[in-house]
Design a protein around this motif. Structure first.
Motif, PDB file in Angstrom:
ATOM      1  N   ARG A  94      -6.911   1.032  -6.420  1.00 28.79           N
ATOM      2  CA  ARG A  94      -7.611   1.278  -4.949  1.00 28.79           C
ATOM      3  C   ARG A  94      -8.045  -0.164  -4.513  1.00 28.79           C
ATOM      4  O   ARG A  94      -8.823  -0.794  -5.495  1.00 28.79           O
ATOM      5  CB  ARG A  94      -8.628   2.200  -5.176  1.00 28.79           C
ATOM      6  CG  ARG A  94      -9.535   2.483  -3.816  1.00 28.79           C
ATOM      7  CD  ARG A  94     -10.219   3.792  -3.792  1.00 28.79           C
ATOM      8  NE  ARG A  94      -9.560   5.128  -3.678  1.00 28.79           N
ATOM      9  CZ  ARG A  94      -9.150   5.283  -2.196  1.00 28.79           C
ATOM     10  NH1 ARG A  94      -9.559   4.638  -1.394  1.00 28.79           N
ATOM     11  NH2 ARG A  94      -8.528   6.465  -2.452  1.00 28.79           N
ATOM     12  N   GLN A  95      -8.035  -0.263  -3.315  1.00 18.72           N
ATOM     13  CA  GLN A  95      -8.462  -1.753  -2.961  1.00 18.72           C
ATOM     14  C   GLN A  95      -9.074  -1.376  -1.521  1.00 18.72           C
ATOM     15  O   GLN A  95      -8.377  -1.090  -0.385  1.00 18.72           O
ATOM     16  CB  GLN A  95      -7.528  -2.787  -2.604  1.00 18.72           C
ATOM     17  CG  GLN A  95      -7.247  -3.511  -3.921  1.00 18.72           C
ATOM     18  CD  GLN A  95      -6.226  -4.578  -3.588  1.00 18.72           C
ATOM     19  OE1 GLN A  95      -6.030  -5.051  -2.496  1.00 18.72           O
ATOM     20  NE2 GLN A  95      -5.769  -5.269  -4.778  1.00 18.72           N
ATOM     21  N   GLY A  96     -10.396  -0.948  -1.623  1.00 20.89           N
ATOM     22  CA  GLY A  96     -11.067  -0.383  -0.313  1.00 20.89           C
ATOM     23  C   GLY A  96     -10.380   1.091  -0.242  1.00 20.89           C
ATOM     24  O   GLY A  96     -10.250   1.819  -0.892  1.00 20.89           O
ATOM     25  N   LYS A  97     -10.028   1.063   1.307  1.00 15.81           N
ATOM     26  CA  LYS A  97      -9.543   2.330   1.767  1.00 15.81           C
ATOM     27  C   LYS A  97      -7.978   2.428   1.270  1.00 15.81           C
ATOM     28  O   LYS A  97      -7.640   3.882   1.433  1.00 15.81           O
ATOM     29  CB  LYS A  97      -9.495   2.323   3.431  1.00 15.81           C
ATOM     30  CG  LYS A  97     -10.259   3.497   3.910  1.00 15.81           C
ATOM     31  CD  LYS A  97     -10.135   3.452   5.403  1.00 15.81           C
ATOM     32  CE  LYS A  97     -10.053   2.194   6.330  1.00 15.81           C
ATOM     33  NZ  LYS A  97     -10.148   2.563   7.620  1.00 15.81           N
ATOM     34  N   ARG A  98      -7.442   1.776   0.987  1.00 17.89           N
ATOM     35  CA  ARG A  98      -5.966   1.919   0.655  1.00 17.89           C
ATOM     36  C   ARG A  98      -5.750   1.680  -0.974  1.00 17.89           C
ATOM     37  O   ARG A  98      -6.694   1.122  -1.741  1.00 17.89           O
ATOM     38  CB  ARG A  98      -5.077   0.786   1.235  1.00 17.89           C
ATOM     39  CG  ARG A  98      -5.826  -0.008   2.281  1.00 17.89           C
ATOM     40  CD  ARG A  98      -4.866  -0.940   2.867  1.00 17.89           C
ATOM     41  NE  ARG A  98      -4.087  -0.799   4.025  1.00 17.89           N
ATOM     42  CZ  ARG A  98      -3.118  -1.276   4.454  1.00 17.89           C
ATOM     43  NH1 ARG A  98      -2.717  -2.091   3.784  1.00 17.89           N
ATOM     44  NH2 ARG A  98      -2.712  -0.862   5.584  1.00 17.89           N
ATOM     45  N   SER A 137       0.862  -1.214  -0.047  1.00  9.02           N
ATOM     46  CA  SER A 137      -0.130  -0.191  -0.020  1.00  9.02           C
ATOM     47  C   SER A 137       0.950   1.567  -0.040  1.00  9.02           C
ATOM     48  O   SER A 137       2.221   1.203   0.319  1.00  9.02           O
ATOM     49  CB  SER A 137      -0.884  -0.079   1.291  1.00  9.02           C
ATOM     50  OG  SER A 137      -0.042   0.386   2.244  1.00  9.02           O
TER      51      SER A 137
END
Lengths: 108, 108
Positions: free
Chosen positions: A81-85, A49
């Motif tokens: 992007r993977q969710g919040k990160r 990340s």
DNA sequence: TTTATAGTTCGACATGTTTCGAACTATAGA
DNA sequence: TCTATAGTTCGAAACATGTCGAACTATAAA
């Protein structure tokens, strides 16, 4: 095999991207999943990340973001992007292409 | 074999040097003596003079001189006066070291 | 819906880089 | 010794880069 030839403009951009100590550190960190002599073909398997990539670099997050954008624009890394990160990984074929540049057929 | 490891500071300088279109052209011209898959072990055998390296680049000789100084300072090329001319060649081991950087043991 | 976490974008400032032309140094040859 | 050739150094101008903090967007969780 993989003899994909990167053109000179992109090559210049890649070297320019790696020609900064912070970005080189980031690139090395991303490359650390690749075993000696092999290509990292798991791709996202060992993605980092943005926050992880900035650890120990002692720069503002805005600066980190800028550097990652440069690495991405040059074609060295991928981002998603993977969710919040937002996770990053070395663009496939990049290591091979660059290794080949120094190894062999540089002849324009 | 040749597993000489370049440190990160020098590596950054080398990439910075290659991250300019004119300098990349010069570097490629100097590398053109090396056959695919091999190392150029004749070293000076195919050295180019400063003037030859600038051909077709369409830059002032002072600019050319500056770029060659950058390539030399980074450790990528060697330079030596031979009579009226100054000849340049790729620093030995450079191609191997850089190829290895992308090929294998990047792990800091 | 509010709050916390993770990143990005923006504007500003300081520092570096690229480039040129003019003036210089070094060598070889007439 | 004078001249031509080959490069380098210097100073200046234009442009690019690295950095920050403040303000923003996106997602997840309370």
């Amino acid at each position: 095999m993989s003899n994909y030839k990167i053109d000179d403009i992109q090559l210049t951009e890649m070297f320019k991207a790696l020609g900064n100590p912070h970005r080189l550190m980031i690139f090395k960190r991303l490359s650390s999943c690749c075993q000696p002599g092999t290509q990292c073909d798991l791709e996202q398997a060992m993605a980092f990340s943005v926050g992880e990539l900035g650890e120990g670099l002692d720069i503002a997050s805005s600066t980190l973001s800028h550097h990652l954008k440069e690495l991405h624009r040059s074609g060295l890394i991928e981002m998603e992007r993977q969710g919040k990160r937002v996770v990053c990984w070395i663009a496939p074929e990049t290591l091979n292409s660059l290794s080949n540049f120094f190894n062999a057929d540089i002849n324009s």
